[in-house]
Design a protein around this motif. Structure first.
Motif, PDB file in Angstrom:
ATOM      1  N   LEU A  50      12.599  -6.683  -0.193  1.00 38.19           N
ATOM      2  CA  LEU A  50      13.220  -7.382   0.787  1.00 38.19           C
ATOM      3  C   LEU A  50      13.613  -6.908   1.943  1.00 38.19           C
ATOM      4  CD1 LEU A  50      15.852  -9.886  -0.972  1.00 38.19           C
ATOM      5  CD2 LEU A  50      13.780 -10.523  -0.126  1.00 38.19           C
ATOM      6  N   ASP A  51      13.978  -5.367   1.798  1.00 36.76           N
ATOM      7  CA  ASP A  51      14.049  -4.636   3.036  1.00 36.76           C
ATOM      8  C   ASP A  51      12.605  -4.323   3.594  1.00 36.76           C
ATOM      9  OD1 ASP A  51      16.683  -4.753   2.854  1.00 36.76           O
ATOM     10  OD2 ASP A  51      16.803  -3.143   1.526  1.00 36.76           O
ATOM     11  N   GLU A  52      11.550  -4.120   2.859  1.00 42.01           N
ATOM     12  CA  GLU A  52      10.227  -3.703   3.281  1.00 42.01           C
ATOM     13  C   GLU A  52       9.617  -4.883   3.817  1.00 42.01           C
ATOM     14  OE1 GLU A  52       7.879  -2.751  -0.254  1.00 42.01           O
ATOM     15  OE2 GLU A  52       9.155  -0.748  -0.620  1.00 42.01           O
ATOM     16  N   LEU A  53      10.046  -6.193   3.403  1.00 44.01           N
ATOM     17  CA  LEU A  53       9.447  -7.358   3.905  1.00 44.01           C
ATOM     18  C   LEU A  53      10.068  -7.419   5.473  1.00 44.01           C
ATOM     19  CD1 LEU A  53       9.141  -9.804   0.956  1.00 44.01           C
ATOM     20  CD2 LEU A  53       7.320  -8.569   1.893  1.00 44.01           C
ATOM     21  N   GLU A  54      11.051  -7.249   5.435  1.00 46.53           N
ATOM     22  CA  GLU A  54      11.820  -7.263   6.984  1.00 46.53           C
ATOM     23  C   GLU A  54      11.461  -6.365   7.762  1.00 46.53           C
ATOM     24  OE1 GLU A  54      16.387  -7.550   8.473  1.00 46.53           O
ATOM     25  OE2 GLU A  54      16.161  -6.984   6.852  1.00 46.53           O
ATOM     26  N   GLN A  55      11.288  -5.017   7.206  1.00 47.52           N
ATOM     27  CA  GLN A  55      10.545  -3.801   7.975  1.00 47.52           C
ATOM     28  C   GLN A  55       9.395  -4.080   8.715  1.00 47.52           C
ATOM     29  OE1 GLN A  55      10.849  -0.377   5.588  1.00 47.52           O
ATOM     30  NE2 GLN A  55      13.211  -0.306   5.833  1.00 47.52           N
ATOM     31  N   MET A  56       8.658  -4.893   7.867  1.00 47.93           N
ATOM     32  CA  MET A  56       7.179  -5.146   8.137  1.00 47.93           C
ATOM     33  C   MET A  56       7.204  -6.304   9.305  1.00 47.93           C
ATOM     34  SD  MET A  56       5.206  -6.674   4.678  1.00 47.93           S
ATOM     35  CE  MET A  56       3.884  -7.489   6.070  1.00 47.93           C
ATOM     36  N   GLY A  57       8.189  -7.231   9.581  1.00 47.82           N
ATOM     37  CA  GLY A  57       8.378  -8.088  10.474  1.00 47.82           C
ATOM     38  C   GLY A  57       8.169  -9.321  10.107  1.00 47.82           C
ATOM     39  N   LEU A  58       7.982  -9.742   8.691  1.00 42.20           N
ATOM     40  CA  LEU A  58       7.954 -11.055   8.116  1.00 42.20           C
ATOM     41  C   LEU A  58       9.215 -11.972   8.870  1.00 42.20           C
ATOM     42  CD1 LEU A  58       6.033 -12.218   6.249  1.00 42.20           C
ATOM     43  CD2 LEU A  58       7.848 -12.042   4.353  1.00 42.20           C
ATOM     44  N   ASP A 140      -3.687   9.991   9.929  1.00 42.39           N
ATOM     45  CA  ASP A 140      -3.074  10.775  11.028  1.00 42.39           C
ATOM     46  C   ASP A 140      -2.113   9.812  11.800  1.00 42.39           C
ATOM     47  OD1 ASP A 140      -3.924  13.300   9.930  1.00 42.39           O
ATOM     48  OD2 ASP A 140      -5.470  13.462  11.574  1.00 42.39           O
ATOM     49  N   ARG A 141      -2.605   8.820  11.981  1.00 36.10           N
ATOM     50  CA  ARG A 141      -1.829   7.808  13.157  1.00 36.10           C
ATOM     51  C   ARG A 141      -0.965   7.214  12.179  1.00 36.10           C
ATOM     52  NH1 ARG A 141      -7.040   5.794  15.282  1.00 36.10           N
ATOM     53  NH2 ARG A 141      -6.558   4.045  13.679  1.00 36.10           N
ATOM     54  N   VAL A 142      -1.131   6.851  10.928  1.00 37.97           N
ATOM     55  CA  VAL A 142      -0.056   6.216  10.121  1.00 37.97           C
ATOM     56  C   VAL A 142       1.156   7.175   9.872  1.00 37.97           C
ATOM     57  CG1 VAL A 142       0.428   5.393   7.731  1.00 37.97           C
ATOM     58  CG2 VAL A 142      -1.523   4.724   8.823  1.00 37.97           C
ATOM     59  N   ILE A 143       0.867   8.292   9.679  1.00 33.98           N
ATOM     60  CA  ILE A 143       1.648   9.555   9.432  1.00 33.98           C
ATOM     61  C   ILE A 143       2.624   9.576  10.865  1.00 33.98           C
ATOM     62  CG2 ILE A 143       2.331  11.901   8.814  1.00 33.98           C
ATOM     63  CD1 ILE A 143      -0.612  11.714   7.171  1.00 33.98           C
ATOM     64  N   ALA A 144       2.193   9.742  11.681  1.00 32.64           N
ATOM     65  CA  ALA A 144       2.781   9.929  12.874  1.00 32.64           C
ATOM     66  C   ALA A 144       3.656   8.722  13.241  1.00 32.64           C
ATOM     67  CB  ALA A 144       1.771  10.155  13.981  1.00 32.64           C
ATOM     68  N   SER A 145       3.338   7.625  13.004  1.00 32.98           N
ATOM     69  CA  SER A 145       4.185   6.375  13.366  1.00 32.98           C
ATOM     70  C   SER A 145       5.377   6.396  12.707  1.00 32.98           C
ATOM     71  CB  SER A 145       3.277   5.119  13.184  1.00 32.98           C
ATOM     72  OG  SER A 145       3.257   4.824  11.819  1.00 32.98           O
ATOM     73  N   GLY A 146       5.327   6.803  11.407  1.00 29.75           N
ATOM     74  CA  GLY A 146       6.692   6.779  10.467  1.00 29.75           C
ATOM     75  C   GLY A 146       7.169   5.277  10.499  1.00 29.75           C
ATOM     76  N   VAL A 147       6.428   4.299  10.770  1.00 27.74           N
ATOM     77  CA  VAL A 147       6.964   2.734  10.750  1.00 27.74           C
ATOM     78  C   VAL A 147       6.839   2.503   8.970  1.00 27.74           C
ATOM     79  CG1 VAL A 147       6.388   0.557  10.914  1.00 27.74           C
ATOM     80  CG2 VAL A 147       6.014   1.909  12.691  1.00 27.74           C
ATOM     81  N   GLY A 148       8.314   1.898   8.839  1.00 18.00           N
ATOM     82  CA  GLY A 148       8.066   1.344   7.312  1.00 18.00           C
ATOM     83  C   GLY A 148       8.742   2.527   6.246  1.00 18.00           C
ATOM     84  N   GLU A 149       9.105   3.754   6.974  1.00 16.82           N
ATOM     85  CA  GLU A 149       9.596   4.786   6.136  1.00 16.82           C
ATOM     86  C   GLU A 149      11.059   4.377   5.387  1.00 16.82           C
ATOM     87  OE1 GLU A 149       8.017   8.989   7.743  1.00 16.82           O
ATOM     88  OE2 GLU A 149       9.569   8.060   8.706  1.00 16.82           O
ATOM     89  N   ASN A 150      11.264   5.025   4.517  1.00 18.95           N
ATOM     90  CA  ASN A 150      12.397   4.679   3.619  1.00 18.95           C
ATOM     91  C   ASN A 150      13.399   5.437   4.422  1.00 18.95           C
ATOM     92  OD1 ASN A 150      11.085   3.364   1.535  1.00 18.95           O
ATOM     93  ND2 ASN A 150      10.998   5.241   0.325  1.00 18.95           N
ATOM     94  N   PRO A 151      14.677   4.519   4.714  1.00 18.77           N
ATOM     95  CA  PRO A 151      15.766   5.347   5.491  1.00 18.77           C
ATOM     96  C   PRO A 151      16.339   6.349   4.783  1.00 18.77           C
ATOM     97  CG  PRO A 151      16.201   2.831   4.624  1.00 18.77           C
ATOM     98  CD  PRO A 151      14.936   3.291   4.269  1.00 18.77           C
TER      99      PRO A 151
END
Length: 151
Positions: A50-58, A140-151
């Motif tokens: 559920l947290d993942e769905l929230e993090q991705m902006g659902l 490389d862009r995905v790694i640099a963005s860090g979006v959706g990483e586990n807290p």
């Protein structure tokens, strides 16, 4: 002695005669990967997806549906709704299911990078496991963005 009735019920489930069915039904099994298991093993713990769905902006309404019916049922429903075409398809705005799949792939990319894998190795792993081609630049862009990483 085949064909003889020894005072016992016959047929499938006969051994369980007189045993009532559970009032609540079988219930939902809380099965998580070991790393995502809820603390204390509580059956009523919030599903970490559920947290993942929230993090991705659902949207909040979709999160409420996922929480209400369970994440597995929600993901299955989402995939079905996303695939619906025709005149009625425009009445219910449904985010593309590929958004969720891409989000999960990107989380996996970051996890592989965190484990020490290089971008070329990650690309090979994605090609082998997901049958997808992802460029080194994108990794490389995905790694640099860090979006959706586990807290």
């Amino acid at each position: 002695m085949q064909g003889q009735d020894h005072g016992q019920a016959q047929g499938v489930g006969a051994r369980h005669e007189g045993i009532g069915l559970p009032v609540q039904g079988g219930g939902y099994q809380d099965i998580y990967p070991e790393s995502d298991a809820p603390a204390g093993g509580s059956k009523n713990a919030r599903d970490p997806r559920l947290d993942e769905l929230e993090q991705m902006g659902l949207g909040r309404h979709w999160l409420a549906v996922a929480e209400s019916i369970g994440v597995d049922a929600f993901l299955q429903t989402w995939r079905i709704l996303d695939g619906h075409t025709g005149a009625d398809a425009r009445r219910l705005p449904v985010p593309r299911f590929s958004t969720y799949e891409r989000y999960q792939r990107n989380r996996w990319i970051r996890a592989l990078a965190a484990s020490g894998m290089k971008a070329a190795q990650i690309r090979a792993e994605i090609a082998r496991e997901l049958c997808e081609y992802v460029s080194i630049r994108h990794i490389d862009r995905v790694i640099a963005s860090g979006v959706g990483e586990n807290p």
